[in-house]
Design an enzyme around this catalytic site. Structure first.
Site, PDB file in Angstrom:
ATOM      1  N   SER A  87       4.252  -0.903   4.296  1.00  0.00           N
ATOM      2  CA  SER A  87       3.744  -2.677   4.752  1.00  0.00           C
ATOM      3  C   SER A  87       3.893  -3.641   3.705  1.00  0.00           C
ATOM      4  O   SER A  87       3.751  -3.820   3.231  1.00  0.00           O
ATOM      5  CB  SER A  87       2.231  -2.945   5.264  1.00  0.00           C
ATOM      6  OG  SER A  87       2.159  -2.082   6.543  1.00  0.00           O
ATOM      7  N   GLU A 118      -7.463   8.675  16.597  1.00  0.00           N
ATOM      8  CA  GLU A 118      -8.039   9.315  17.493  1.00  0.00           C
ATOM      9  C   GLU A 118      -8.650   9.739  15.583  1.00  0.00           C
ATOM     10  O   GLU A 118     -10.222  10.713  15.922  1.00  0.00           O
ATOM     11  CB  GLU A 118      -6.867  10.734  17.657  1.00  0.00           C
ATOM     12  CG  GLU A 118      -6.482  10.464  18.619  1.00  0.00           C
ATOM     13  CD  GLU A 118      -5.202   9.509  18.925  1.00  0.00           C
ATOM     14  OE1 GLU A 118      -5.531   9.427  20.092  1.00  0.00           O
ATOM     15  OE2 GLU A 118      -4.694   8.911  18.100  1.00  0.00           O
ATOM     16  N   GLU A 165      -9.693  -2.241   4.443  1.00  0.00           N
ATOM     17  CA  GLU A 165      -8.649  -1.623   5.915  1.00  0.00           C
ATOM     18  C   GLU A 165      -8.696  -1.798   7.853  1.00  0.00           C
ATOM     19  O   GLU A 165      -8.515  -2.600   8.297  1.00  0.00           O
ATOM     20  CB  GLU A 165      -7.106  -1.513   5.550  1.00  0.00           C
ATOM     21  CG  GLU A 165      -5.918  -0.932   6.695  1.00  0.00           C
ATOM     22  CD  GLU A 165      -5.110   0.164   6.087  1.00  0.00           C
ATOM     23  OE1 GLU A 165      -3.873  -0.541   6.411  1.00  0.00           O
ATOM     24  OE2 GLU A 165      -5.171   0.940   5.706  1.00  0.00           O
ATOM     25  N   GLN A 205       0.844  -1.213   0.034  1.00  0.00           N
ATOM     26  CA  GLN A 205       0.160   0.321   0.249  1.00  0.00           C
ATOM     27  C   GLN A 205       1.210   1.238   0.332  1.00  0.00           C
ATOM     28  O   GLN A 205       1.901   1.584   1.247  1.00  0.00           O
ATOM     29  CB  GLN A 205      -1.058  -0.204   0.866  1.00  0.00           C
ATOM     30  CG  GLN A 205      -1.791   2.213   1.572  1.00  0.00           C
ATOM     31  CD  GLN A 205      -3.054   1.553   2.521  1.00  0.00           C
ATOM     32  OE1 GLN A 205      -2.471   0.365   3.128  1.00  0.00           O
ATOM     33  NE2 GLN A 205      -4.264   1.999   2.800  1.00  0.00           N
ATOM     34  N   GLY A 206       0.895   2.299  -0.963  1.00  0.00           N
ATOM     35  CA  GLY A 206       1.543   3.385  -0.832  1.00  0.00           C
ATOM     36  C   GLY A 206       0.228   4.798  -1.016  1.00  0.00           C
ATOM     37  O   GLY A 206       0.083   4.826  -1.189  1.00  0.00           O
ATOM     38  N   TYR A 207       0.704   4.898   0.835  1.00  0.00           N
ATOM     39  CA  TYR A 207      -0.527   5.976   1.217  1.00  0.00           C
ATOM     40  C   TYR A 207       0.415   6.547   1.846  1.00  0.00           C
ATOM     41  O   TYR A 207       0.286   7.799   1.552  1.00  0.00           O
ATOM     42  CB  TYR A 207      -1.757   5.027   1.982  1.00  0.00           C
ATOM     43  CG  TYR A 207      -3.201   4.808   1.610  1.00  0.00           C
ATOM     44  CD1 TYR A 207      -3.319   4.096   0.159  1.00  0.00           C
ATOM     45  CD2 TYR A 207      -3.986   5.153   1.402  1.00  0.00           C
ATOM     46  CE1 TYR A 207      -3.758   3.485  -0.288  1.00  0.00           C
ATOM     47  CE2 TYR A 207      -5.287   4.788   1.365  1.00  0.00           C
ATOM     48  CZ  TYR A 207      -5.415   4.283   0.274  1.00  0.00           C
ATOM     49  OH  TYR A 207      -5.927   3.790  -0.644  1.00  0.00           O
ATOM     50  N   SER A 208       0.409   6.795   3.262  1.00  0.00           N
ATOM     51  CA  SER A 208       1.370   7.341   4.023  1.00  0.00           C
ATOM     52  C   SER A 208       2.450   7.965   3.481  1.00  0.00           C
ATOM     53  O   SER A 208       3.532   7.550   2.386  1.00  0.00           O
ATOM     54  CB  SER A 208       1.903   6.471   4.879  1.00  0.00           C
ATOM     55  OG  SER A 208       0.069   6.321   5.399  1.00  0.00           O
ATOM     56  N   SER A 268      -4.931   7.001  13.471  1.00  0.00           N
ATOM     57  CA  SER A 268      -5.115   6.540  13.973  1.00  0.00           C
ATOM     58  C   SER A 268      -6.450   6.305  15.049  1.00  0.00           C
ATOM     59  O   SER A 268      -7.491   6.681  14.647  1.00  0.00           O
ATOM     60  CB  SER A 268      -4.241   7.453  14.905  1.00  0.00           C
ATOM     61  OG  SER A 268      -4.990   8.434  14.778  1.00  0.00           O
TER      62      SER A 268
END
Length: 403
Positions: free
Chosen positions: A171, A386, A253, A136-139, A384
């Protein structure tokens, strides 16, 4: 009529259960009994021995690793009840589903919804057979909690895009074959300037650097893209639709991270059974430590209640057209319970639950310690706690920002 229909359905399900049992008996290697699915996690390479390969190929050929996915793309084409029967019979035999990973948990369901026919026929069958690994290429370094702030840019070059930028916390990136990524195709609009693309990890210009964690593992990576060519046909949906597609994938996810999805079966033996191997028992075979016994009972009640609630919520969401914001509730509660279970395992095993290396500890004990440390991240990655609280407040409860 209803009674006859119900009887016919029961008969069909009984026949299917026998078919599943026979298939497992014929194809599941005895030496794999009690083993976990290597593709279900991101903590190591996926090298297979002959038995693992044979089992994966057998399940993949039946489509039973992805039982409810469409048969025309390699899935089982089964209904929910039949899929549950497969899960039950695998558990009864001490077997596992060898088809997993991000392709099954996140990307596949998303592509089935948003991909075109050519993309589905190219990418879904290898996922169903367990032949490919996705990451996964997100963050990004400056786009984590504020994911829409991502800056990796895909420049339109006519017949392809040229991608430049950096992703982090990728990951399993060092073992992946392909990456599903959200990238910027328009710098003038924060959300509508994002697109969803598929990138081959062996493309020139892709560099992966593993990040070592406190657990001693390196399941996450930094990933760099330098003038990486991505064919136009690897764009999923339309340009500017990436934020919508990306959010849908996150719902898949979060459902799975929670433990309410496919990961629910990875929790292993009950805490009570484990405790009886490490702690004193009375004449009736019950734990002598009543405080620990109460803690275990309390947890098992809450965990099983969560699993039932999660199953109901997911079925309601699917009936309404797919996953929904309820995935944030499942992620928030499920990951907290998973962390609590890891803490209880340490308590149960005492000093044997604190080993890091050496002959004095079993492989399972050492894996438990690393899982306990690794589990600290579950309330952070995938959004997260939050962030989940904000989604729940706005999307589930309908609260306004000032509330």
């Amino acid at each position: 009529m209803a009674t006859q229909l119900e009887a016919e359905t029961r008969s069909d399900n009984d026949a299917f259960r026998e078919e599943v049992r026979q298939f497992i008996a014929d194809n599941f290697p005895a030496e794999l009994k009690g083993k976990a699915n290597a593709l279900a996690g991101v903590d190591g390479p996926t090298d297979e021995n002959a038995a693992q390969k044979a089992w994966r190929e057998a399940m993949g050929a039946k489509g039973w690793g992805t039982p409810t996915w469409p048969k025309e793309y390699g899935g089982g084409g089964l209904d929910k009840k039949q899929a549950r029967i497969i899960d039950e019979e695998l558990a009864r035999a001490g077997a596992y589903n060898p088809i997993g990973g991000m392709g099954v948990m996140m990307f596949g369901p998303t592509l089935l919804e948003y991909g075109n026919e050519a993309q589905k026929r190219e990418h879904i069958p290898p996922i169903c057979r367990g032949e490919i690994r996705w990451c996964q290429g997100y963050s990004e370094p400056n786009a984590g909690s504020d994911l829409a702030n991502l800056q990796t840019f895909a420049e339109d070059k006519g017949d392809h895009y040229l991608v430049n930028g950096q992703k982090t916390w990728t990951s399993g990136g060092q073992w992946a074959d392909k990456c599903f990524a959200i990238v910027r195709t328009d710098k003038s609009d924060k959300h509508h300037g994002i697109s969803f693309m598929l990138i081959d990890m062996d493309s020139p210009g892709v560099e992966v650097r593993p990040i070592q964690m406190i657990s001693g593992m390196s399941p996450f990576c930094e990933t760099f893209f330098t003038d990486v060519k991505v064919p136009k046909e690897n764009l999923v949906g339309e340009e500017g639709q990436g934020w919508t597609i990306g959010k849908r994938l996150l719902q898949h996810e979060r459902t799975n991270i929670s433990g309410g999805g496919r990961l629910a079966g990875m929790m292993g033996a009950s805490l009570g059974d484990i405790a009886k191997k490490y702690c004193a028992t009375d004449a009736d075979g019950e734990l002598e430590d009543k405080v620990l016994r109460d803690k275990i009972a309390d947890f098992e009640i809450r965990w099983n209640s969560f699993l039932l609630t999660a199953r109901r919520a997911m079925e309601e969401s699917k009936a309404a057209g797919g996953v929904s914001e309820i995935s944030s509730v499942l992620k928030k509660v499920g990951t907290k319970l998973s962390q609590e279970r890891s803490e209880l395992l340490i308590d149960i095993r005492g000093l044997q639950g604190l080993g890091w290396e050496g002959d004095g500890f079993s492989t399972g004990e050492l894996e438990t310690v690393r899982a306990w440390l690794f589990g600290k991240a579950t309330t952070i990655y995938g959004g997260s706690t939050e962030i989940q609280n904000n989604i729940i407040a706005k999307r589930v409860l309908g609260m306004l920002d000032h509330q």
